[in-house]
Design an enzyme around this catalytic site. Structure first.
Site, PDB file in Angstrom:
ATOM      1  CD  GLU A  92      -2.676   1.064   2.644  1.00  0.00           C
ATOM      2  OE1 GLU A  92      -3.796   1.598   2.659  1.00  0.00           O
ATOM      3  OE2 GLU A  92      -2.182   0.478   3.640  1.00  0.00           O
ATOM      4  CE  LYS A 164      -7.884   0.426   3.796  1.00  0.00           C
ATOM      5  NZ  LYS A 164      -6.840   1.256   4.457  1.00  0.00           N
ATOM      6  CB  CYS A 205      -4.114  -1.884   4.527  1.00  0.00           C
ATOM      7  SG  CYS A 205      -3.165  -1.543   6.039  1.00  0.00           S
TER       8      CYS A 205
END
Length: 330
Positions: A92, A164, A205
């Site tokens: 990321e 995300k 993440c």
């Protein structure tokens, strides 16, 4: 934020041009093709899939300098290509980590902008697929960006993108408070695609803490390899990083590739590091010797191992439908 009850699913298909493996990945007899029921009915007609595929995972310490980060990524791409990897996975925020509030918004751009074009050219020139996890894509207004995981093929074309879904709005115990949603738009689409290294399920993440997205990718969209590019904090990484990654691998019977940011980016921010490749049995098969160093780890994705584990322990068949749990009571 939780996953939408009926999230949209993007199925990125490869081109109709067959994927040709030009470098042998094993020394066993002939390279066998996986048939359609071992990958998915979505696999491109005639695309050959070897019994194994070599991959590399990157570990790096990005800063607020686009050119410096690109130089680091370029070096790691060359190392991965020289090692025979078909695909390299970056963490990321690979291209930029802000040192001050507002910096990420200032450098955010569309996927056809100059920064992403550099990385597409890098993939093409090196003949390698890239997972670019957590790119600052320009949002719908000047106050927001999207934390976007981009897949680029070896011809330099963007094959897929995932924005995300779960945003990091967390007061880390003993650490800083974060509010990613203050400048980031949450995604809504679950994304999987076929590649030369298997069928990939894309996340970023903080998604790691929400197993339902990985269940969707595995059991509804036939993922074989789950991607978790991250910039875990030092505190949360020490407590949960490897445990959560191995759990996702075991409960889905997928490989997990988790590229990590590592070390101090600036005076305010530090990442845990420890990039990992984990097999479907939960065994770590790829890891750098130093969790804070910049470099790559290389491992083989063994498709026969995936099939063997799923055949011998058929949890997909044993899972109960959601209606079963809705009707149950104590």
């Amino acid at each position: 934020m939780s996953v939408c009850p009926n999230p949209k699913f993007i199925n990125s298909r490869p081109s109709t041009r067959p994927i040709v493996h030009t470098r042998p990945l094993t020394t066993t007899a002939a390279v066998n093709c996986l048939n359609s029921n071992r990958v998915s009915s979505r696999a491109a007609s005639g695309a050959a899939m070897a019994n194994s595929a070599r991959v590399a995972v990157a570990q790096m310490t990005s800063i607020n300098d686009l050119a410096a980060n690109f130089a680091t990524c370029s070096r790691l791409v060359k190392e991965a290509a020289a090692a025979g990897a078909k695909m390299l996975f970056f963490p990321e925020s690979f291209s930029f980590v802000a040192a001050e509030d507002g910096e990420s918004l200032k450098i955010a751009e569309t996927l056809d902008g100059p920064v992403m074009k550099q990385y597409c050219s890098l993939a093409r020139d090196s003949g390698i697929w890239l997972s670019l996890g957590g790119f600052q894509e320009k949002g719908s207004d000047d106050s927001h960006l999207c934390n976007t995981h981009v897949i680029v093929d070896d011809s330099g074309s963007v094959r897929s993108k995932y924005r995300k879904i779960h945003l990091f709005d967390v007061d880390v115990p003993g650490g800083m408070a974060y509010k990613e949603s203050s400048f980031t738009e949450a995604g809504e689409d679950i994304v999987a695609l076929d590649t030369p290294v298997g069928r990939l399920g894309l996340t970023v993440c903080y998604d790691l803490r929400f197993p339902e997205i990985y269940e969707q990718l595995r059991f509804h969209h036939q993922a074989q390899v789950l991607l978790v590019p991250s910039a875990f904090t030092k505190i949360t990484g020490q407590a949960h990083w490897e445990i959560l990654l191995r759990a996702r691998a075991i409960e889905t019977q997928c490989y997990v590739i988790a590229a990590a940011q590592a070390g101090k980016h600036n005076q305010k921010r530090e990442s845990f590091g420890d990039s990992l490749i984990i097999d479907p049995w939960g065994t770590v098969v790829g890891r750098l010797p130093d969790r804070l160093s910049t470099g790559i780890a290389v491992a083989e994705i063994d498709f026969s191992l995936i099939e063997s584990i799923r055949t011998k322990m058929p949890i997909e068949k044993h899972r109960k439908p959601m209606d079963f749990w809705k009707g149950s009571s104590l």
